[in-house]
Design a protein around this motif. Structure first.
Motif, PDB file in Angstrom:
ATOM      1  N   LEU A 196       0.864  -1.176   0.000  1.00  0.00           N
ATOM      2  CA  LEU A 196       0.000   0.000   0.000  1.00  0.00           C
ATOM      3  C   LEU A 196       0.900   1.226   0.000  1.00  0.00           C
ATOM      4  O   LEU A 196       1.665   1.445   0.938  1.00  0.00           O
ATOM      5  N   TYR A 197       0.805   2.007  -1.056  1.00  0.00           N
ATOM      6  CA  TYR A 197       1.676   3.170  -1.228  1.00  0.00           C
ATOM      7  C   TYR A 197       0.874   4.436  -0.944  1.00  0.00           C
ATOM      8  O   TYR A 197      -0.116   4.729  -1.619  1.00  0.00           O
ATOM      9  N   LEU A 198       1.279   5.184   0.084  1.00  0.00           N
ATOM     10  CA  LEU A 198       0.638   6.453   0.428  1.00  0.00           C
ATOM     11  C   LEU A 198       1.249   7.540  -0.438  1.00  0.00           C
ATOM     12  O   LEU A 198       2.453   7.806  -0.361  1.00  0.00           O
ATOM     13  N   ASP A 199       0.426   8.183  -1.254  1.00  0.00           N
ATOM     14  CA  ASP A 199       0.945   9.068  -2.297  1.00  0.00           C
ATOM     15  C   ASP A 199       0.936  10.544  -1.893  1.00  0.00           C
ATOM     16  O   ASP A 199       1.977  11.170  -1.767  1.00  0.00           O
ATOM     17  N   GLU A 200      -0.267  11.124  -1.682  1.00  0.00           N
ATOM     18  CA  GLU A 200      -0.370  12.555  -1.413  1.00  0.00           C
ATOM     19  C   GLU A 200      -1.322  12.816  -0.243  1.00  0.00           C
ATOM     20  O   GLU A 200      -2.116  11.950   0.130  1.00  0.00           O
ATOM     21  N   ALA A 201      -1.252  14.038   0.303  1.00  0.00           N
ATOM     22  CA  ALA A 201      -2.119  14.405   1.426  1.00  0.00           C
ATOM     23  C   ALA A 201      -2.399  15.898   1.392  1.00  0.00           C
ATOM     24  O   ALA A 201      -1.609  16.690   0.879  1.00  0.00           O
ATOM     25  N   ILE A 202      -3.557  16.272   1.954  1.00  0.00           N
ATOM     26  CA  ILE A 202      -3.932  17.674   2.103  1.00  0.00           C
ATOM     27  C   ILE A 202      -4.657  17.830   3.434  1.00  0.00           C
ATOM     28  O   ILE A 202      -5.491  16.999   3.799  1.00  0.00           O
ATOM     29  N   ASN A 203      -4.338  18.886   4.161  1.00  0.00           N
ATOM     30  CA  ASN A 203      -5.005  19.219   5.417  1.00  0.00           C
ATOM     31  C   ASN A 203      -5.244  20.723   5.412  1.00  0.00           C
ATOM     32  O   ASN A 203      -4.291  21.507   5.437  1.00  0.00           O
ATOM     33  N   ASP A 204      -6.523  21.131   5.341  1.00  0.00           N
ATOM     34  CA  ASP A 204      -6.830  22.568   5.293  1.00  0.00           C
ATOM     35  C   ASP A 204      -7.537  23.045   6.559  1.00  0.00           C
ATOM     36  O   ASP A 204      -8.219  24.072   6.536  1.00  0.00           O
ATOM     37  N   ALA A 205      -7.389  22.295   7.661  1.00  0.00           N
ATOM     38  CA  ALA A 205      -7.958  22.624   8.975  1.00  0.00           C
ATOM     39  C   ALA A 205      -9.445  22.319   9.076  1.00  0.00           C
ATOM     40  O   ALA A 205     -10.025  22.474  10.147  1.00  0.00           O
ATOM     41  N   THR A 206     -10.086  21.873   7.985  1.00  0.00           N
ATOM     42  CA  THR A 206     -11.473  21.411   8.059  1.00  0.00           C
ATOM     43  C   THR A 206     -11.583  19.941   7.664  1.00  0.00           C
ATOM     44  O   THR A 206     -12.485  19.246   8.108  1.00  0.00           O
ATOM     45  N   ARG A 207     -10.683  19.475   6.825  1.00  0.00           N
ATOM     46  CA  ARG A 207     -10.658  18.059   6.461  1.00  0.00           C
ATOM     47  C   ARG A 207      -9.250  17.643   6.057  1.00  0.00           C
ATOM     48  O   ARG A 207      -8.437  18.463   5.615  1.00  0.00           O
ATOM     49  N   ILE A 208      -9.003  16.360   6.223  1.00  0.00           N
ATOM     50  CA  ILE A 208      -7.729  15.743   5.851  1.00  0.00           C
ATOM     51  C   ILE A 208      -8.020  14.677   4.808  1.00  0.00           C
ATOM     52  O   ILE A 208      -8.925  13.860   4.982  1.00  0.00           O
ATOM     53  N   ALA A 209      -7.270  14.704   3.711  1.00  0.00           N
ATOM     54  CA  ALA A 209      -7.437  13.722   2.640  1.00  0.00           C
ATOM     55  C   ALA A 209      -6.088  13.095   2.322  1.00  0.00           C
ATOM     56  O   ALA A 209      -5.061  13.784   2.297  1.00  0.00           O
ATOM     57  N   ILE A 210      -6.097  11.783   2.092  1.00  0.00           N
ATOM     58  CA  ILE A 210      -4.887  11.038   1.739  1.00  0.00           C
ATOM     59  C   ILE A 210      -5.204  10.149   0.543  1.00  0.00           C
ATOM     60  O   ILE A 210      -6.210   9.437   0.540  1.00  0.00           O
ATOM     61  N   SER A 211      -4.348  10.194  -0.472  1.00  0.00           N
ATOM     62  CA  SER A 211      -4.499   9.315  -1.635  1.00  0.00           C
ATOM     63  C   SER A 211      -3.495   8.171  -1.538  1.00  0.00           C
ATOM     64  O   SER A 211      -2.437   8.302  -0.917  1.00  0.00           O
ATOM     65  N   PHE A 212      -3.828   7.049  -2.174  1.00  0.00           N
ATOM     66  CA  PHE A 212      -2.989   5.857  -2.058  1.00  0.00           C
ATOM     67  C   PHE A 212      -3.246   4.944  -3.250  1.00  0.00           C
ATOM     68  O   PHE A 212      -4.213   5.123  -3.999  1.00  0.00           O
ATOM     69  N   TYR A 213      -2.365   3.967  -3.418  1.00  0.00           N
ATOM     70  CA  TYR A 213      -2.642   2.892  -4.369  1.00  0.00           C
ATOM     71  C   TYR A 213      -2.055   1.589  -3.844  1.00  0.00           C
ATOM     72  O   TYR A 213      -1.061   1.567  -3.116  1.00  0.00           O
ATOM     73  N   LEU A 214      -2.727   0.497  -4.198  1.00  0.00           N
ATOM     74  CA  LEU A 214      -2.385  -0.841  -3.730  1.00  0.00           C
ATOM     75  C   LEU A 214      -1.993  -1.683  -4.934  1.00  0.00           C
ATOM     76  O   LEU A 214      -2.688  -1.679  -5.954  1.00  0.00           O
ATOM     77  N   TYR A 215      -0.891  -2.409  -4.824  1.00  0.00           N
ATOM     78  CA  TYR A 215      -0.463  -3.243  -5.940  1.00  0.00           C
ATOM     79  C   TYR A 215       0.261  -4.476  -5.416  1.00  0.00           C
ATOM     80  O   TYR A 215       0.621  -4.566  -4.236  1.00  0.00           O
ATOM     81  N   SER A 216       0.468  -5.424  -6.304  1.00  0.00           N
ATOM     82  CA  SER A 216       1.205  -6.645  -5.991  1.00  0.00           C
ATOM     83  C   SER A 216       2.034  -7.029  -7.200  1.00  0.00           C
ATOM     84  O   SER A 216       1.570  -6.949  -8.339  1.00  0.00           O
ATOM     85  N   ASN A 217       3.263  -7.454  -6.944  1.00  0.00           N
ATOM     86  CA  ASN A 217       4.128  -7.888  -8.041  1.00  0.00           C
ATOM     87  C   ASN A 217       3.743  -9.258  -8.573  1.00  0.00           C
ATOM     88  O   ASN A 217       4.068  -9.614  -9.699  1.00  0.00           O
ATOM     89  N   ARG A 218       3.022 -10.028  -7.750  1.00  0.00           N
ATOM     90  CA  ARG A 218       2.801 -11.429  -8.112  1.00  0.00           C
ATOM     91  C   ARG A 218       1.366 -11.761  -8.473  1.00  0.00           C
ATOM     92  O   ARG A 218       1.121 -12.635  -9.278  1.00  0.00           O
ATOM     93  N   ASP A 219       0.407 -11.080  -7.860  1.00  0.00           N
ATOM     94  CA  ASP A 219      -0.988 -11.459  -8.042  1.00  0.00           C
ATOM     95  C   ASP A 219      -1.795 -10.319  -8.632  1.00  0.00           C
ATOM     96  O   ASP A 219      -1.563  -9.153  -8.328  1.00  0.00           O
TER      97      ASP A 219
END
Length: 439
Positions: A80-103
């Motif tokens: 699970l790779y955590l990519d970007e984030a934003i916090n503007d004092a009213t909400r926090i958002a985090i983007s991510f992507y999940l991958y596997s080399n084998r499956d």
């Protein structure tokens, strides 16, 4: 001869000591190169926020308020790779992507659940969105909150094919970015329930209108089930509603509602419109004029709706003549789109405590019905009361987030609260509940 063999053994041992570290170092370098190639292969070409998030987060992206995280969480053969984030004092958002080399990751067999923990702050609502790609899952999560969280923790689990769950929990750095202004209004609009406009929060990703409602529980429920009970206009244009957050308490019940809107194009002022279950509406204009001390607020007089002309009662249908049978019943309005989804969610909150899985299967697939059954398997003699209803629409259907209170069915005592996340997928003219999770 003995000395000769000892010399040979010493040379072999020395050569071994020199060779092994270099072999190990080479193996480590190859492993690192493979990981780097994997991240590059599955990394999205652009920002995940830009492709999945709402207009408010995209606005923060264009303003340069989004920061890179670039952190990995190893989950066995998955990453699970955590990519970007934003916090503007009213909400926090985090983007991510999940991958596997084998499956190959198939969402029908592999389920990813993510939540944000914000110690020291109060979460008002949370929304998660996932998108399946070629051997990769892209997604993002955001939480609206009050206060100042001491830290930001992303937590969750990955349920794999064999039924096991790979849990994770990681603290991330997410400082506040951008400027937030609070415009204090402090104006009562009356009505049933009574509505008190507290303030408007102007943040980079959203504008929040904070209203306090006072009334009986059934009056608050009726207000929450209205379609867009609070509207905000900027420069003559209605702003898109991004979501709603709630906190309830007090006797009689008081409800603080946070209505989150896409930021307006101008910050000079906004027109606020409120609707009640009885059909009445009122509007006030809030001036965001600046001053050296604090924003100055000017409110226009409150205007009630123009009285509607009296509606004559429909004539009483005549009784059918003998032998003609019964007159046809009037056709009821067919619910469509979000109205159907909203009504189905309301009924679902009744069916779950009743364990009426036959009804649940009418609006969901078999796997989702089993997920609902599994989520509440340890509860008996309970009821679910809606606190907050939030949804997003996309090309596939509707993603719904409901905060509910779990109460004892007999004495109404508080047992806890949960967030229910439901995915309704459109199939022709109907919708099907295809995903359910309970946080």
């Amino acid at each position: 001869m003995r000395t000769f063999f000892q010399l040979i053994l010493a040379l072999i041992f020395t050569f071994y000591l020199m060779l092994v570290p270099s072999l190990e170092l080479k193996r480590e370098v190859i492993s690192l190169e493979a990981d780097d190639q994997a991240v590059t292969a599955f990394k999205p070409s652009g920002s995940i926020f830009n492709s999945l998030a709402d207009g408010g987060i995209k606005r923060a992206l264009s303003l340069g308020l989004v920061r890179k995280l670039e952190q990995e969480i190893n989950l066995g053969k998955y990453i699970l790779y955590l990519d970007e984030a934003i916090n503007d004092a009213t909400r926090i958002a985090i983007s991510f992507y999940l991958y596997s080399n084998r499956d190959y990751i198939d969402l029908s067999n592999t389920r990813l659940e993510v939540e944000l923990l914000l110690p020291g702050a109060e979460k008002l609502s949370t929304l998660t969105r996932l998108q399946m790609g070629e051997r990769v899952v892209h997604g993002y999560i955001f939480s609206n909150y009050l206060g100042k969280p001491r830290e930001v923790i992303i937590k969750g689990g990955l349920k794999v094919n064999n039924g096991s769950i790979l849990g994770f929990e990681k603290s991330v750095s997410c400082p506040v970015a951008g400027t937030v202004r609070e415009v204090y209004v402090g104006k009562s609009l009356g009505g049933t329930p009574e509505i008190f406009v507290k303030k408007v929060i102007l943040a980079p990703t959203q504008w929040a209108v904070v209203v306090n409602l006072k009334g009986r529980r059934e009056e608050l429920e009726a207000f929450r089930y209205l379609n867009l009970p609070v509207k905000l206009y900027s420069d003559g244009n209605i702003l898109e509603l991004l979501g709603v957050g709630s906190s309830i308490g007090g006797i009689p019940p008081r409800l603080d509602e946070y209505f989150y809107f896409l930021p307006g194009g101008q910050e000079k002022g906004a027109l606020l419109g409120v609707s009640w279950p009885d059909g009445n509406t009122r509007e006030i204009y809030i001036d965001f004029a600046r001053s050296q001390i604090k924003p100055r607020v000017e409110i226009t007089p409150i205007y009630d709706n123009v009285p509607k002309p009296p509606v004559s009662k429909p004539p009483i249908p005549a009784k059918p003549a003998p032998g003609q049978g019964q007159l046809p019943l009037p056709a009821s309005r067919v619910l469509k789109g979000i109205d159907w989804v909203r009504q189905s969610c309301k009924e679902l909150l009744v069916w779950i405590p009743e364990k009426n899985y036959a009804k649940i299967r009418e609006i969901s697939d078999e796997v989702t019905a089993l997920d609902i059954k599994d989520a509440f398997r340890n509860l008996d003699n309970f009821k679910l009361e809606l606190v907050n209803f939030n949804y997003q629409e996309d090309q596939n259907g509707y993603l719904v987030s409901m905060y509910v209170e779990i109460r004892n069915a007999k004495d109404n005592s508080y047992l806890g609260s949960s967030e229910l996340v439901l995915q309704f997928v459109q199939n022709g003219e109907i919708y099907k509940l295809s995903k359910f999770s309970k946080n």
